[in-house]
Design a protein around this motif. Structure first.
Motif, PDB file in Angstrom:
ATOM      1  N   HIS A 178      -6.009   0.867   2.945  1.00  0.00           N
ATOM      2  CA  HIS A 178      -4.775   1.169   3.684  1.00  0.00           C
ATOM      3  C   HIS A 178      -4.398   2.644   3.628  1.00  0.00           C
TER       4      HIS A 178
ATOM      5  N   GLU B  39      -3.895  -4.319   8.918  1.00  0.00           N
ATOM      6  CA  GLU B  39      -4.337  -5.412   8.059  1.00  0.00           C
ATOM      7  C   GLU B  39      -5.802  -5.770   8.303  1.00  0.00           C
TER       8      GLU B  39
ATOM      9  N   ALA C 116      -7.898  -3.031   6.786  1.00  0.00           N
ATOM     10  CA  ALA C 116      -7.886  -3.092   5.326  1.00  0.00           C
ATOM     11  C   ALA C 116      -8.767  -4.241   4.833  1.00  0.00           C
TER      12      ALA C 116
ATOM     13  N   HIS D 176      -8.560  -3.553  -0.544  1.00  0.00           N
ATOM     14  CA  HIS D 176      -7.672  -3.704   0.615  1.00  0.00           C
ATOM     15  C   HIS D 176      -6.560  -2.646   0.583  1.00  0.00           C
ATOM     16  N   GLU D 177      -5.875  -2.544  -0.548  1.00  0.00           N
ATOM     17  CA  GLU D 177      -4.764  -1.587  -0.626  1.00  0.00           C
ATOM     18  C   GLU D 177      -5.283  -0.152  -0.552  1.00  0.00           C
TER      19      GLU D 177
ATOM     20  N   TYR E 205      -4.667 -11.739   9.075  1.00  0.00           N
ATOM     21  CA  TYR E 205      -5.435 -11.455   7.854  1.00  0.00           C
ATOM     22  C   TYR E 205      -6.855 -12.018   7.908  1.00  0.00           C
TER      23      TYR E 205
ATOM     24  N   GLU F 295       0.772  -1.241   0.000  1.00  0.00           N
ATOM     25  CA  GLU F 295       0.000   0.000   0.000  1.00  0.00           C
ATOM     26  C   GLU F 295       0.805   1.295   0.000  1.00  0.00           C
TER      27      GLU F 295
HETATM   28 ZN   LIG Z   1      -2.491  -5.044   3.789  1.00  0.00          ZN
END
Ligand SMILES: [Zn+2]
Length: 854
Positions: free
Chosen positions: A323, A342, A345, A319-320, A405, A287
């Protein structure tokens, strides 16, 4: 290489002269970045700015000459200041502190800046040096930085800790035909003969691990992302993939960005948006603001992409993008809280898809994405809690894994349910506004959330965040006169201390043509479901029917016979997962029975995500939990079921999943001939689209079975035109070879770091090297793979230790393989506990397989 933690003890103190002992600051210079060093530096340093000029030659073997200026303010000058540089100090040509040239003193990965040259207030360091290459990922005609968690210090001297955010002014001198991308926008570019110089604007405030650039032969595509102009660099050459992917990639970024801007009430917080697709990138994505990196093959999909691949791409981009707020704008103090960025995200990426998917689909996707992966670690003897202490950044890589995660998003969903969506959002917004452009810890967030709820978050936090493991849920039901008299639910810890996991979940009672849904709020050890009292005796019950409950769920004895009559895909999915987990638990469901049950159901399952889940389970049970004899006995029937289900399915992606599963398990000559024809003529079965990558994997599947046509791999290679994919193919080929000597040689070559630099290719090769059909030979490689683990952790990127173990041990089932692991652990009683935990996590199925096959 000697592992770093050992060198600390091996360094005899008397080696330091008297004067150099005085050099040692408090905290002492030790390898890595210790917590004590980080706390000290945070207390005295501020206003850090790096100016970095790098001269990047065309040939990747030529050194990168660099010049750096570091400006900062210091509030105390009594002690020496450590500047991190994990490289040979001979690479430093000269160094000045506040204009004075000083002798370079380098101790245990730090340059020591002596107090007599430093001053209170503004300071300036100038360094002329050769850039370290440990995290530059130099390839033939491109390179990219990847500094997370503590690898910026392997390239240039810096204060490498997440809570010393700084601004950066970057200058890159590059071969003329190259392009580049960095955190900040381009200020100007100057051309001279065969080179050009890019001057970038000064960046936003960034932690060192987020500072990044990529440069090389890339194509540039520019467009808008929710109103922000964005650059995209890529090397993909397949015009079909480009046509179908470029608009989608920008659309997904746009909708993600919009969602997060709305949800957080903070507009995109950095000066520039941009991203780059890297071939065989070692992560899915990273990210870096203004220069997000993605694995190229995850972004570029063609018309044959399955729903699972499309979902994965959506998730990855969301997700990115999440971030940018969670991690980049507000960053953890220290990597012990890396899971926070994490979890946010992942959790926020899921939420951003909720609107598009609808509730049931969202729950199904969330369930399949997170629960099996979280259980795969949390059920093992090596399970770690979500939040783990960390003494030194050099060990930060060991914190990553499925718990942060996958279990953490599950925990977050439970937290959101506990607090209510609105209160949860209010709290998170307050946290983002309060800590923007700065750092915060998990306790900082919990303190804020605590003010928005009456629930005892501390108590909840303890079991969910600070401890490992999951509950085993069970029930007791009594009937009287055909009606439920009493339905009791209870929970206990699967292992370890007695604990309870407060959580809410759903259970559904099934009657002919009718269902009754009950909600449960399990706060303690036992719960009586009062609502159930007096209800008619159901045909069967499905526990955790909403899919949000975490643990090992009981399976009603009548469930199997009704499994494929369950109308809701979510219900079937919950049932598949519970059945599989119960099988691993070894009490109620036998592997061979479950394989038959799942195999027979393939024709009846039409939800693509469920087909993918089922095919995964079938592959696991078939390769790892069936003996060789059982496998031979059942393979014909299973092949038949997979092929029939594939023909009978209407949806192209469903067909493709089943075709892939068929390719995974096949043993018979009939299957071989079918697949060989598909590969040879490049003609997929009707209704399925196969890409070049699919044909490549088909070629490997045939070759790993020692196919009669010995030229499959050579022919396949000649079909590949993209140079990056060709290199990947060439790397994997020796691992698939039918010649044991070539495979031995390949395995030996992995001892050398230079042969492990493309981690994603190494993992793909290991999969074939340790394929179940080759295990009688490759088992000999296992002891060496364990010996290499410490070096893998010291030299590889953050996910590599775990994926290395998984790729080496993930498919074994024999006592002999289990003995190798036991022997290694026994002969290394003082082994790094985090790595030991990784070994226990990744070999848990092996130990279970050994027991189940008894
Ligand atoms: Zn990540």
């Amino acid at each position: 290489m000697i592992p770093a933690y050992k060198t600390i003890f091996l360094l005899p103190l008397f080696l330091f002269s008297c004067s150099s002992r005085q050099l040692v600051s408090d905290p002492v210079a030790e390898n890595g970045v210790s917590r004590a060093l980080a706390i000290y530096r945070k207390s005295v340093l501020s206003g850090i700015h790096y100016t970095l000029e790098l001269d990047i030659p065309k040939q990747r073997t030529k050194a990168i000459v660099a010049h750096e200026t570091i400006k900062f303010q210091l509030s105390a000058v009594k002690l020496p200041l450590q500047l991190d540089f994990k490289e040979n100090p001979a690479k430093i040509s000269w160094l000045t502190i506040n204009g004075q040239k000083v002798q370079v003193t380098h101790q245990n990965e730090h340059l020591i800046l002596m107090p007599e040259f430093l001053r209170k207030g503004n300071n300036e360091i100038q360094i002329q040096f050769q850039a370290g290459e440990g995290a530059l990922n130099r390839n033939q005609d491109y390179l990219y930085t990847l500094f997370v968690p503590d690898r910026a210090r392997t390239v240039f001297p810096c204060f490498d800790q997440p809570d010393l955010k700084a601004t950066y002014t970057l200058t890159l001198r590059l071969p003329k035909e190259w392009s580049a991308i960095a955190n900040a926008g381009l200020k100007d570019s100057v051309s001279e003969q065969s080179f050009k110089t890019y001057h970038y604007k000064t960046s936003d405030l960034l932690s060192t691990y987020l500072f990044a650039f990529a440069a090389g032969k890339f194509q540039l595509y520019q467009n808008n992302v929710n109103g922000h102009p964005a650059d995209f660099l890529y090397r993909e050459t397949d015009s079909v993939k480009l046509r179908s992917s470029l608009p989608a990639i920008f659309d997904i970024h746009s909708s993600s960005l919009k969602y997060f801007e709305d949800w957080t009430t903070i507009s995109y917080p950095f000066q520039k948006f941009g991203f780059v697709a890297i071939p065989d990138f070692q992560f899915g994505g990273m990210e870096h603001p203004g220069a997000i990196q993605y694995k190229a093959s995850s972004l570029f999909l063609d018309a044959g992409a399955t729903k699972d691949q499309l979902n994965a791409r959506n998730n990855l981009i969301a997700h990115e993008t999440a971030h940018m707020w969670f991690g980049d704008l507000v960053t953890m103090d220290w990597f012990s809280d890396v899971w926070m960025k994490e979890v946010f995200a992942n959790f926020m990426a899921d939420k951003s898809a909720e609107g598009q998917d609808g509730n049931d689909n969202y729950s199904l996707k969330f369930l399949i994405d997170h629960f099996p992966a979280a259980y795969a670690v949390d059920r093992t003897a090596g399970a770690n809690p979500i939040r783990q202490p960390l003494d030194n950044l050099k060990d930060a890589g060991t914190l990553y894994g499925s718990i942060i995660y996958h279990k953490a998003p599950i925990m977050m969903q439970q937290l959101e349910k506990l607090m209510g969506k609105d209160k949860f959002r209010e709290g998170v917004r307050e946290y983002l506004h309060k800590f923007a452009n700065s750092n915060a810890s998990w306790p900082d967030l919990i303190r804020i959330l605590d003010r928005h709820t009456s629930v005892d978050l501390e108590k909840w936090n303890k079991v969910w965040v600070n401890e490992n493991g999951r509950p085993v849920i069970d029930y007791a039901v009594t009937y009287q006169g055909g009606k439920i008299k009493r339905l009791m639910i209870n929970q206990k810890a699967e292992y370890g201390l007695h604990r309870v996991w407060p959580q809410t979940f759903e259970l559904t009672l099934f009657y002919p043509g009718l269902v009754k849904v009950l909600r449960a709020n399990l706060k303690g050890e036992n719960l009586e479901i009062k609502e159930a009292e007096g209800l008619n005796k159901p045909l069967f019950m499905l526990f955790n029917s909403g899919g949000e409950g975490y643990g090992l769920w009981p399976v009603d004895a009548q469930l199997s016979q009704h499994l494929f009559d369950l109308e809701k895909p979510l219900h079937r999915s919950v049932a598949y997962i519970s059945l599989y987990e119960q099988m691993l638990n070894g009490k109620t469901v036998r592997p061979s029975d479950l394989l038959i049950l799942f195999g027979k159901g393939l024709e009846k399952e039409h939800e693509e995500l469920n087909i993918k889940l089922l095919c995964g389970y079938i592959s696991n049970i078939y390769w790892q939990f069936s003996s060789k004899n059982e496998r031979v006995k059942i393979s014909g029937e299973l092949e038949g079921e997979l092929w029939a289900a594939m023909l009978q399915q209407k949806n192209g992606n469903n067909k493709k999943q089943l075709f892939k599963a068929y390719q995974d398990v096949f043993l018979s000559q009939t299957a071989r001939n079918r697949l060989y024809q598909v590969w040879k003529n490049q003609k997929a079965p009707v209704g399925i689209t196969l890409s070049e990558d699919d044909y490549t994997s088909l070629a490997f599947s045939l070759a790993v079975r020692d196919d009669a046509d010995g030229s499959i791999l050579t022919k396949q290679e000649s079909r590949i035109t993209n140079p990056d994919r060709k290199r990947r193919f060439e790397f994997i080929v020796p691992a698939v070879s039918g010649n044991k000597n070539i495979r031995d040689e390949f395995n030996s070559s992995l001892k050398y770091l230079a042969n492990r630099t493309k981690e994603s290719n190494v993992l793909a090769a290991l999969y074939y090297l340790h394929h179940p059909l080759r295990q009688q030979y490759s088992i000999d490689y296992l002891p060496g793979s364990l010996v290499l683990l410490e070096e893998i952790q010291a030299t590889g990127d953050i996910f590599f230790p775990q994926s290395w173990l998984q790729a080496n041990f993930g498919a074994y089932q024999s006592r002999e393989a289990a003995d190798i692991v036991r022997g290694f652990l026994k002969s290394h009683p003082n082994y790094n506990p985090r790595l030991k935990a990784k070994i226990l996590q990744t070999t848990d199925n092996l130990f279970k397989a050994e027991k189940l096959s008894d």
